[in-house]
Scaffold this motif. Structure first.
Motif, PDB file in Angstrom:
ATOM      1  N   VAL A 193       0.828  -1.218   0.000  1.00 15.56           N
ATOM      2  CA  VAL A 193       0.000   0.000   0.000  1.00 15.56           C
ATOM      3  C   VAL A 193       0.845   1.244   0.000  1.00 15.56           C
ATOM      4  CG1 VAL A 193      -2.179  -0.766   0.970  1.00 15.56           C
ATOM      5  CG2 VAL A 193      -0.262  -0.293   2.486  1.00 15.56           C
ATOM      6  N   GLN A 194       2.088   1.115   0.463  1.00 13.65           N
ATOM      7  CA  GLN A 194       2.923   2.315   0.487  1.00 13.65           C
ATOM      8  C   GLN A 194       3.431   2.696  -0.900  1.00 13.65           C
ATOM      9  OE1 GLN A 194       3.269  -0.602   2.209  1.00 13.65           O
ATOM     10  NE2 GLN A 194       5.075  -0.425   3.469  1.00 13.65           N
ATOM     11  N   GLU A 195       3.214   1.825  -1.923  1.00 10.67           N
ATOM     12  CA  GLU A 195       3.668   2.163  -3.275  1.00 10.67           C
ATOM     13  C   GLU A 195       2.814   3.295  -3.822  1.00 10.67           C
ATOM     14  OE1 GLU A 195       6.283   0.968  -4.175  1.00 10.67           O
ATOM     15  OE2 GLU A 195       6.489  -1.130  -3.604  1.00 10.67           O
ATOM     16  N   ASP A 196       3.407   4.082  -4.725  1.00 14.29           N
ATOM     17  CA  ASP A 196       2.690   5.109  -5.473  1.00 14.29           C
ATOM     18  C   ASP A 196       1.620   4.463  -6.320  1.00 14.29           C
ATOM     19  OD1 ASP A 196       3.005   7.783  -5.565  1.00 14.29           O
ATOM     20  OD2 ASP A 196       5.132   7.628  -6.132  1.00 14.29           O
ATOM     21  N   TYR A 201       5.520  -2.434  -7.934  1.00 15.05           N
ATOM     22  CA  TYR A 201       6.580  -3.412  -7.671  1.00 15.05           C
ATOM     23  C   TYR A 201       6.017  -4.608  -6.934  1.00 15.05           C
ATOM     24  CZ  TYR A 201       9.673   0.478  -8.752  1.00 15.05           C
ATOM     25  OH  TYR A 201      10.288   1.505  -9.375  1.00 15.05           O
ATOM     26  N   PRO A 202       6.407  -5.814  -7.361  1.00 19.82           N
ATOM     27  CA  PRO A 202       5.900  -6.976  -6.634  1.00 19.82           C
ATOM     28  C   PRO A 202       6.436  -7.006  -5.208  1.00 19.82           C
ATOM     29  CG  PRO A 202       7.321  -7.654  -8.481  1.00 19.82           C
ATOM     30  CD  PRO A 202       7.283  -6.162  -8.476  1.00 19.82           C
ATOM     31  N   THR A 233       6.237  -7.567   8.546  1.00 14.82           N
ATOM     32  CA  THR A 233       7.209  -6.831   7.712  1.00 14.82           C
ATOM     33  C   THR A 233       6.742  -6.877   6.271  1.00 14.82           C
ATOM     34  OG1 THR A 233       8.549  -8.784   7.405  1.00 14.82           O
ATOM     35  CG2 THR A 233       9.293  -7.254   9.085  1.00 14.82           C
ATOM     36  N   PRO A 234       6.734  -5.721   5.623  1.00 10.60           N
ATOM     37  CA  PRO A 234       6.442  -5.707   4.194  1.00 10.60           C
ATOM     38  C   PRO A 234       7.761  -5.748   3.402  1.00 10.60           C
ATOM     39  CG  PRO A 234       6.270  -3.508   5.103  1.00 10.60           C
ATOM     40  CD  PRO A 234       6.790  -4.395   6.206  1.00 10.60           C
ATOM     41  N   PHE A 235       7.749  -6.404   2.248  1.00 10.98           N
ATOM     42  CA  PHE A 235       8.972  -6.499   1.416  1.00 10.98           C
ATOM     43  C   PHE A 235       8.671  -6.062  -0.003  1.00 10.98           C
ATOM     44  CE2 PHE A 235       9.629  -9.696   4.679  1.00 10.98           C
ATOM     45  CZ  PHE A 235      10.949  -9.521   5.027  1.00 10.98           C
ATOM     46  N   ARG A 236       9.614  -5.330  -0.556  1.00  6.51           N
ATOM     47  CA  ARG A 236       9.635  -5.166  -2.007  1.00  6.51           C
ATOM     48  C   ARG A 236      10.543  -6.286  -2.498  1.00  6.51           C
ATOM     49  NH1 ARG A 236      11.087   0.746  -4.270  1.00  6.51           N
ATOM     50  NH2 ARG A 236       8.979   1.586  -4.409  1.00  6.51           N
ATOM     51  N   ALA A 237       9.976  -7.243  -3.252  1.00  6.50           N
ATOM     52  CA  ALA A 237      10.755  -8.439  -3.627  1.00  6.50           C
ATOM     53  C   ALA A 237      12.072  -8.060  -4.314  1.00  6.50           C
ATOM     54  CB  ALA A 237       9.920  -9.326  -4.552  1.00  6.50           C
ATOM     55  N   GLY A 238      12.005  -7.147  -5.258  1.00  7.68           N
ATOM     56  CA  GLY A 238      13.190  -6.760  -6.028  1.00  7.68           C
ATOM     57  C   GLY A 238      14.317  -6.318  -5.131  1.00  7.68           C
ATOM     58  N   GLU A 239      13.995  -5.424  -4.187  1.00  8.81           N
ATOM     59  CA  GLU A 239      15.048  -4.876  -3.324  1.00  8.81           C
ATOM     60  C   GLU A 239      15.645  -5.933  -2.417  1.00  8.81           C
ATOM     61  OE1 GLU A 239      13.958  -1.211  -1.386  1.00  8.81           O
ATOM     62  OE2 GLU A 239      13.242  -0.448  -3.319  1.00  8.81           O
ATOM     63  N   THR A 266       2.794 -14.584 -11.453  1.00 10.91           N
ATOM     64  CA  THR A 266       3.349 -15.054 -10.177  1.00 10.91           C
ATOM     65  C   THR A 266       4.788 -14.586  -9.982  1.00 10.91           C
ATOM     66  OG1 THR A 266       4.051 -17.098 -11.202  1.00 10.91           O
ATOM     67  CG2 THR A 266       1.919 -17.130 -10.127  1.00 10.91           C
ATOM     68  N   ASN A 267       5.366 -13.930 -11.007  1.00 11.40           N
ATOM     69  CA  ASN A 267       6.787 -13.569 -10.933  1.00 11.40           C
ATOM     70  C   ASN A 267       7.057 -12.509  -9.877  1.00 11.40           C
ATOM     71  OD1 ASN A 267       9.052 -11.541 -12.316  1.00 11.40           O
ATOM     72  ND2 ASN A 267       9.578 -13.703 -12.247  1.00 11.40           N
ATOM     73  N   LEU A 268       8.001 -12.816  -8.984  1.00 10.95           N
ATOM     74  CA  LEU A 268       8.384 -11.862  -7.937  1.00 10.95           C
ATOM     75  C   LEU A 268       9.657 -11.123  -8.313  1.00 10.95           C
ATOM     76  CD1 LEU A 268       7.881 -14.019  -4.698  1.00 10.95           C
ATOM     77  CD2 LEU A 268       6.697 -11.890  -5.225  1.00 10.95           C
ATOM     78  N   PHE A 269      10.547 -11.841  -9.022  1.00 14.92           N
ATOM     79  CA  PHE A 269      11.858 -11.231  -9.261  1.00 14.92           C
ATOM     80  C   PHE A 269      12.565 -11.920 -10.426  1.00 14.92           C
ATOM     81  CE2 PHE A 269      16.478 -11.429  -8.228  1.00 14.92           C
ATOM     82  CZ  PHE A 269      16.769 -10.080  -8.358  1.00 14.92           C
ATOM     83  N   ASN A 270      13.257 -11.106 -11.238  1.00 11.38           N
ATOM     84  CA  ASN A 270      14.154 -11.623 -12.285  1.00 11.38           C
ATOM     85  C   ASN A 270      15.462 -10.876 -12.151  1.00 11.38           C
ATOM     86  OD1 ASN A 270      12.407 -13.357 -13.421  1.00 11.38           O
ATOM     87  ND2 ASN A 270      11.866 -12.058 -15.164  1.00 11.38           N
TER      88      ASN A 270
END
Ligand code: ADP
Length: 597
Positions: A193-196, A201-202, A233-239, A266-270
């Protein structure tokens, strides 16, 4: 450099088969070597690949464990701090230095459970500690939660304050499981929810349930009643994954999917754009791992920078080297076989030469005995005649010097000296031929006259042995440029042989022009020559098995004849069958320039 110094030597089937087998064996060994090296390199690559893959998995596992520990510690702190104020909680989380220690973490927060009735009455003990809470989105629901704290308090995280995560089905599912199972549970893929509004971002969240200190939590029913909040804890998968990767030195492309399905949804990260399918089969793998109650599918594939030990290029080098080595071995075998054959041929040649030399020496010995016999016969005959005459004179025999006796003696002397002269002439010719001094003196020759002269001279012998002159067939007016004396010698030899070996049967001579050459044939019906001797009779001292006692001769006549014919650029041949006779054919060009014999 000549590649095959023995190119003239042809190898037999067996040697060629052996060479083929050596080549085949070389190729088989090369193929095996290439295969094993390829396999070994592949194994090394595979080990390296697995090592890198496992180091990522271990790191991920330990990192997630650390997050879970942070949640557990925070919950313990809350539980051990009755009447805790919001400020103290924020202070505690900040003091953990979680964000410095584990980059990639978006925050650590607390979501308070707000049962519907307490929205109005606010009589939950915790509600008094955090009375300033708000709940959004608005609406009537059975169960409310509100994020009351999310550290660090940056502008992004502040956006989340008051959000009822339970209102969102994805988050609700995880929160419900965490509460029901009393476990740390990870959510499915979400956008935080904190995303713009423009950012998507996944991400995902991890929830740890917080139950009322004084209430029972043994059964599902108890836990549902005792739940007062969630540490999460919330996560941005990429980071998160980038942070983990930055601590590792690996050359792998990593794709992480939420659940077991591999799809864009379903992709979280590449970690890169590299296509998983493009990697070699032994340098890619798909793993399913279990983290905080959720399954993730992780696909690993080697990056171009992986620096794999195995490569088509290396395999090719090994194969080509093996191929060259096999060809070289085959070549060495072929050359050595040829060398052996050459040595054997040389030895055979040497043996042949030795045999020829021996035969030559034997023929020379024969010649010496025949020559002495031939020389001695006329001399003995002369000596006998003169002794008889001497005795008659001593006895004062009145007939001793009679005209008849003297004539007979002189005829005998003439015959024997002619024979001796012929022998000596032949021997001289042989010596001239050997030293290259048999010179032809070319002159215009009337062929008819030449033939008749020779026959004329041989007439007494024809009369004596055959009883008549030879049959002559000759075209008139033939002239040729020959050495008259030598061609006379040729005809003389052939006709004398026809008389001597002719069995007393008639002899025929034919001379005819054939374009630019003249063919002379001498035909007899005598003893003939055995086929095996036909080649030999033109050699020196060869008498075709004839002994000196049968017919006198040195075995030089045909040899000298052939040398004269060749010196005139002509040819001589013979056709003969034993018991039926022989035909000697001499072909001479009409105009012969001289050629040394
Ligand atoms: P020679 O007659 O002195 O032995 P030649 O060189 O003339 O030597 O002949 C070589 C051999 O060839 C003879 O010893 C004889 O065996 C064979 N030969 C030559 N001419 C005839 C012929 N017309 N018929 C059969 N044999 C012959």
């Amino acid at each position: 450099m000549k590649l095959d110094p023995f190119s003239d030597i042809k190898l037999d089937r067996q040697n060629l088969i052996s060479a083929g087998l050596i080549l085949l064996l070389g190729l088989i060994i090369t193929s095996f070597a290439t295969y094993f090296v390829h396999k070994k390199n592949n194994n090394e690559d595979h080990l390296k690949f697995n090592f890198q893959k496992n180091s990522f998995l271990r790191k991920l596992d330990s990192r997630m464990e650390s997050y879970e520990n942070a949640l557990i510690q925070t919950r313990a702190f809350i539980m051990n701090s009755p009447g805790i104020k919001l400020k103290e909680l924020k202070g505690y989380i900040n003091d953990t230095e979680l964000f410095e220690r584990f980059p990639g973490l978006q925050g650590l927060g607390y979501a308070m459970v707000v049962p519907p009735k307490h929205i109005i009455s606010k009589n939950n003990p915790l509600l008094f500690t955090f009375p300033e809470y708000k709940v959004w989105p608005k609406g009537v629901r059975d169960f409310y939660t509100s994020i009351i704290v999310l550290v660090p308090e940056d502008s992004r995280n502040k956006r989340a304050i008051g959000f009822d995560m339970y209102s969102d089905p994805v988050r609700r599912e995880a929160m419900k499981r965490a509460k029901d199972e009393n476990k740390t549970i990870m959510s499915k893929k979400v956008v935080l929810v904190q995303e713009d509004k423009n950012e998507s971002y996944p991400g995902f969240l991890i929830y740890l349930p917080h139950f009322h200190n004084k209430m029972k939590i043994g059964s599902l029913e108890d836990r549902r009643k005792a739940i007062v909040g969630y540490v999460y804890t919330p996560f941005r998968a990429g980071e998160l994954f980038k942070a983990i990767l930055s601590e590792l030195k690996i050359d792998l492309n990593i794709e992480i999917y939420d659940g077991i399905e591999v799809s864009k949804e379903t992709n979280l990260f590449n970690s890169s754009d590299v296509n998983f399918e493009d990697a070699k089969r032994h340098l890619r793998s798909k793993e399913e791992i279990e983290i905080n109650g959720r399954t993730w599918t992780i696909r690993f594939s080697a990056l171009p920078s992986f620096n794999s030990t195995s490569s088509i290029f290396k395999d090719l080098i090994i194969f080509i080297s093996g191929l060259i080595l096999s060809l070289l071995l085959t070549w060495i075998f072929l050359i050595s076989r040829k060398q052996t054959i050459a040595v054997m041929e040389m030895a055979e040649e040497k043996e042949k030469l030795l045999k020829k030399e021996k035969a030559h020496v034997a023929a020379r010995d024969d010649f010496l005995s025949i020559a002495s016999h031939e020389l001695k016969t006329p001399l003995t005959s002369l000596k006998l005649q003169s002794q008889v005459m001497m005795r008659s004179i001593k006895r004062n025999d009145p007939d001793a010097l009679s005209h008849e006796k003297v004539t007979t003696l002189i005829r005998q002397i003439d015959t024997q000296t002619t024979r001796l002269t012929r022998l000596v002439d032949d021997m001289l010719d042989i010596s001239r031929i050997r030293t290259g001094r048999l010179k032809m003196e070319m002159d215009d020759v009337d062929v008819c006259e030449l033939v008749n002269d020779v026959i004329e001279r041989l007439m007494p012998q024809f009369q004596k042995v055959i009883g008549k002159a030879p049959e002559v067939s000759i075209s008139q007016g033939l002239t040729a440029r020959w050495d008259r004396f030598r061609i006379e010698q040729v005809l003389n030899n052939l006709l004398t042989n026809a008389i001597r070996y002719g069995n007393g049967k008639p002899v025929k001579i034919s001379v005819e022009r054939n374009e630019n050459q003249i063919d002379i044939s001498v035909i007899d019906q005598g003893i003939g020559i055995a086929p095996e001797n036909l080649d030999k009779i033109f050699d020196r001292f060869e008498r075709a098995g004839m002994s000196a006692s049968e017919v006198s001769g040195l075995g030089l006549g045909l040899f000298i004849t052939k040398q004269i014919v060749v010196a005139h650029h002509g040819q001589i041949s013979v056709e003969s069958s034993p018991g039926k006779g022989s035909t000697f054919k001499v072909t001479l060009p009409i105009s012969s320039s001289e050629k040394n014999a």
